[in-house]
Design a protein around this motif. Structure first.
Motif, PDB file in Angstrom:
ATOM      1  N   ALA A 136       0.739  -1.135  -0.084  1.00  0.00           N
ATOM      2  CA  ALA A 136       0.069  -0.183   0.062  1.00  0.00           C
ATOM      3  C   ALA A 136       0.892   1.253   0.059  1.00  0.00           C
ATOM      4  O   ALA A 136       0.502   2.116  -0.688  1.00  0.00           O
ATOM      5  N   SER A 137       1.918   1.296   0.534  1.00  0.00           N
ATOM      6  CA  SER A 137       2.964   2.306   0.608  1.00  0.00           C
ATOM      7  C   SER A 137       3.846   2.500  -0.479  1.00  0.00           C
ATOM      8  O   SER A 137       3.865   3.831  -0.819  1.00  0.00           O
ATOM      9  N   VAL A 138       4.030   1.495  -1.152  1.00  0.00           N
ATOM     10  CA  VAL A 138       5.018   1.537  -2.308  1.00  0.00           C
ATOM     11  C   VAL A 138       4.486   1.458  -3.503  1.00  0.00           C
ATOM     12  O   VAL A 138       4.741   2.086  -4.435  1.00  0.00           O
ATOM     13  N   MET A 139       3.653   0.187  -3.598  1.00  0.00           N
ATOM     14  CA  MET A 139       3.132  -0.073  -4.967  1.00  0.00           C
ATOM     15  C   MET A 139       1.731   0.949  -5.288  1.00  0.00           C
ATOM     16  O   MET A 139       1.554   0.934  -6.466  1.00  0.00           O
ATOM     17  N   LEU A 140       0.864   1.156  -4.376  1.00  0.00           N
ATOM     18  CA  LEU A 140      -0.487   1.790  -4.641  1.00  0.00           C
ATOM     19  C   LEU A 140      -0.412   3.000  -5.526  1.00  0.00           C
ATOM     20  O   LEU A 140      -0.943   3.271  -6.606  1.00  0.00           O
ATOM     21  N   PRO A 141       0.822   4.010  -5.107  1.00  0.00           N
ATOM     22  CA  PRO A 141       1.024   5.072  -6.029  1.00  0.00           C
ATOM     23  C   PRO A 141       1.421   4.743  -7.356  1.00  0.00           C
ATOM     24  O   PRO A 141       0.880   5.737  -8.255  1.00  0.00           O
ATOM     25  N   LEU A 142       1.752   3.877  -7.705  1.00  0.00           N
ATOM     26  CA  LEU A 142       1.868   3.308  -9.106  1.00  0.00           C
ATOM     27  C   LEU A 142       0.759   3.121 -10.129  1.00  0.00           C
ATOM     28  O   LEU A 142       0.713   3.367 -11.039  1.00  0.00           O
ATOM     29  N   PHE A 143      -0.262   2.689  -9.174  1.00  0.00           N
ATOM     30  CA  PHE A 143      -1.403   2.735  -9.984  1.00  0.00           C
ATOM     31  C   PHE A 143      -2.499   3.934 -10.067  1.00  0.00           C
ATOM     32  O   PHE A 143      -3.520   3.844 -10.762  1.00  0.00           O
ATOM     33  N   LEU A 144      -2.051   4.920  -9.544  1.00  0.00           N
ATOM     34  CA  LEU A 144      -2.458   6.392  -9.491  1.00  0.00           C
ATOM     35  C   LEU A 144      -2.479   6.940 -10.837  1.00  0.00           C
ATOM     36  O   LEU A 144      -1.250   6.792 -11.344  1.00  0.00           O
ATOM     37  N   SER A 145      -3.250   7.749 -11.034  1.00  0.00           N
ATOM     38  CA  SER A 145      -2.861   8.477 -12.437  1.00  0.00           C
ATOM     39  C   SER A 145      -1.944   9.577 -12.133  1.00  0.00           C
ATOM     40  O   SER A 145      -1.347   9.889 -10.767  1.00  0.00           O
ATOM     41  N   HIS A 146      -1.235  10.022 -13.216  1.00  0.00           N
ATOM     42  CA  HIS A 146      -0.289  10.802 -13.056  1.00  0.00           C
ATOM     43  C   HIS A 146      -0.574  12.131 -12.606  1.00  0.00           C
ATOM     44  O   HIS A 146      -1.572  12.668 -12.946  1.00  0.00           O
ATOM     45  N   GLY A 147       0.334  12.568 -11.611  1.00  0.00           N
ATOM     46  CA  GLY A 147       0.097  13.954 -10.811  1.00  0.00           C
ATOM     47  C   GLY A 147      -0.856  13.602  -9.486  1.00  0.00           C
ATOM     48  O   GLY A 147      -0.687  14.363  -8.583  1.00  0.00           O
ATOM     49  N   ALA A 148      -1.428  12.446  -9.484  1.00  0.00           N
ATOM     50  CA  ALA A 148      -2.166  12.221  -8.353  1.00  0.00           C
ATOM     51  C   ALA A 148      -1.445  11.564  -7.281  1.00  0.00           C
ATOM     52  O   ALA A 148      -0.619  10.977  -7.498  1.00  0.00           O
ATOM     53  N   LYS A 199       0.358   8.966   3.017  1.00  0.00           N
ATOM     54  CA  LYS A 199       0.721   7.531   3.257  1.00  0.00           C
ATOM     55  C   LYS A 199      -0.445   7.097   4.447  1.00  0.00           C
ATOM     56  O   LYS A 199      -0.581   5.951   4.555  1.00  0.00           O
ATOM     57  N   LEU A 200      -0.917   7.834   5.182  1.00  0.00           N
ATOM     58  CA  LEU A 200      -2.289   7.400   6.043  1.00  0.00           C
ATOM     59  C   LEU A 200      -3.290   6.611   5.235  1.00  0.00           C
ATOM     60  O   LEU A 200      -3.593   5.747   5.575  1.00  0.00           O
ATOM     61  N   VAL A 201      -3.641   7.585   4.072  1.00  0.00           N
ATOM     62  CA  VAL A 201      -4.550   7.035   3.381  1.00  0.00           C
ATOM     63  C   VAL A 201      -4.415   5.676   2.681  1.00  0.00           C
ATOM     64  O   VAL A 201      -5.113   4.679   2.662  1.00  0.00           O
ATOM     65  N   ARG A 202      -3.002   5.705   2.278  1.00  0.00           N
ATOM     66  CA  ARG A 202      -2.409   4.036   1.784  1.00  0.00           C
ATOM     67  C   ARG A 202      -2.671   3.074   2.605  1.00  0.00           C
ATOM     68  O   ARG A 202      -3.100   1.976   2.466  1.00  0.00           O
ATOM     69  N   ALA A 203      -2.010   3.498   3.897  1.00  0.00           N
ATOM     70  CA  ALA A 203      -2.080   2.394   5.277  1.00  0.00           C
ATOM     71  C   ALA A 203      -3.612   2.229   5.398  1.00  0.00           C
ATOM     72  O   ALA A 203      -3.934   0.814   5.701  1.00  0.00           O
ATOM     73  N   LEU A 204      -4.689   3.109   5.344  1.00  0.00           N
ATOM     74  CA  LEU A 204      -6.021   2.716   5.511  1.00  0.00           C
ATOM     75  C   LEU A 204      -6.526   1.643   4.475  1.00  0.00           C
ATOM     76  O   LEU A 204      -7.146   0.851   5.020  1.00  0.00           O
ATOM     77  N   ILE A 205      -6.232   1.972   3.301  1.00  0.00           N
ATOM     78  CA  ILE A 205      -6.797   1.314   2.384  1.00  0.00           C
ATOM     79  C   ILE A 205      -6.157  -0.404   2.328  1.00  0.00           C
ATOM     80  O   ILE A 205      -6.865  -1.249   2.248  1.00  0.00           O
TER      81      ILE A 205
END
Length: 365
Positions: free
Chosen positions: A213-225, A229-235
């Motif tokens: 969630a902390s490292v890989m989740l940002p890779l699936f977000l659109s560019h610029g989004a 870290k808290l939101v990623r941990a919650l997910i």
């Protein structure tokens, strides 16, 4: 006295009832048990007295520096100096009224929901799980009310622990219910997707989920989004907990007799009404102990967010232990953190027992 008259029954001997009767029956019913009882009681009393002396009688309570810790017992001065960090992390001191307001309103809402005679309890519940979380999130971050922005990476301590635990508990339960229903669905696609989801997430450690969630989740977000870290941990916590919750709910669904389904069908209820009005209330009542056990595990697992750089109440304690000014007081730190976790877990468990008794419709003998 006439022959057919009987004397009143005598009460049982005093040594066969009450606490004394129980002790004679279980602790002193043989010479060996008597000896073992005295030996265990001796060591237990010795340990309790030692802990009491260290934690209370010989403890240091007043002061602002380690120089105040002159006695041989615990140095609770360390905890009092670091108390705000244990509660709020590195939240700016001038803005501490915001997390304090969150704690106060959360306590009030919890008390209102726990008391079963509270007026408009349903509306309070809907407010608590819908509007209230977003309202408090905006208040804590300060993005909506024109307040100074406090980035989530400055949040910590019990504040982070409660946020992660509450979001994980509230969100994972309905998702788990849907997954459990999906796994028992007659539609092969829904059943297969639910099964794959549950088995995949149950087969992965929570530490791995948090890293993903902390490292890989940002890779699936659109560019610029960007998601903090808290939101990623919650997910990650919600997705992980939902898989375990689904299996707990599925066990309750399987415990419902087939006749309940047939009775609902005989009444002409459609699938939604049958599940919501007949099946789920019974399944959730049966699985209260398992649901609460999962919640308690989730609450304690929030300490794992330390590995992704978030300082919950345990993380703050470990960080405080490395302060050169307070080296040597790790025991007090861990005891305080353990007490915090125990208070919340004990409160939840006691409420679940009360709820079980309240909803119990069985016939006890």
């Amino acid at each position: 006295m006439k022959k057919h008259e009987f004397l009143p029954d005598l009460p049982p001997p005093a040594n066969t009832r009450g606490m004394m009767g129980w002790m004679l029956k279980n602790l002193f019913n043989s010479p060996l048990n008597t000896i073992l009882t005295f030996v265990i009681a001796f060591f237990a009393c010795k340990g309790i007295i030692s802990v009491f002396d260290w934690a209370i009688l010989d403890a240091n309570w007043i002061g602002t520096t380690r120089d105040a810790c002159t006695k041989s017992g615990a140095c609770w001065v360390f905890i009092s100096v670091r108390f705000e960090q244990f509660m709020f992390g590195f939240y700016p001191e001038a803005e501490l009224w915001r997390p304090k307001l969150f704690f106060a309103t959360l306590a009030i809402l919890t008390a209102l929901l726990a008391y079963h005679k509270t007026p408009k309890r349903t509306w309070i519940f809907l407010f608590t799980v819908t509007i209230y979380p977003f309202l408090m999130a905006e208040l804590l971050e300060g993005t909506l009310f024109g307040l100074p922005v406090v980035e989530p990476h400055k949040w910590g301590g019990l504040l982070i622990t409660l946020i992660i635990a509450l979001v994980g508990i509230v969100v994972s339960l309905p998702i788990g219910i849907l997954l459990a229903l999906g796994r028992r669905s007659d539609m092969p696609v829904i059943r297969s997707l639910s099964t794959v989801y549950i088995e995949v997430w149950r087969g992965v450690p929570l530490i791995t989920v948090l890293f993903m969630a902390s490292v890989m989740l940002p890779l699936f977000l659109s560019h610029g989004a960007e998601a903090n870290k808290l939101v990623r941990a919650l997910i990650g916590v919600v997705m992980f907990s939902a898989a375990y919750m689904a299996e707990v709910i599925r066990g309750g669904l399987q415990a419902i007799p087939k006749g309940q389904y047939e009775a609902a069908d005989a009444l002409g209820l459609n699938y939604t009404k049958k599940i919501v009005l007949i099946i789920l209330p019974q399944a959730l009542k049966i699985t209260i102990p398992s649901i609460v056990n999962t919640f308690l595990g989730l609450f304690k697992d929030t300490s794992l967010v330390l590995i992704i750089g978030m300082f919950d109440v345990l993380g703050i304690g470990q960080a405080a232990n490395t302060d050169p000014s307070w080296l040597g007081f790790a025991t007090e730190s861990y005891v305080f953190v353990a007490l915090v976790f125990w208070i919340f877990c004990f409160g939840i468990s006691r409420y679940s027992i009360w709820l079980e008794n309240k909803l119990n419709t069985g016939h006890k003998r």
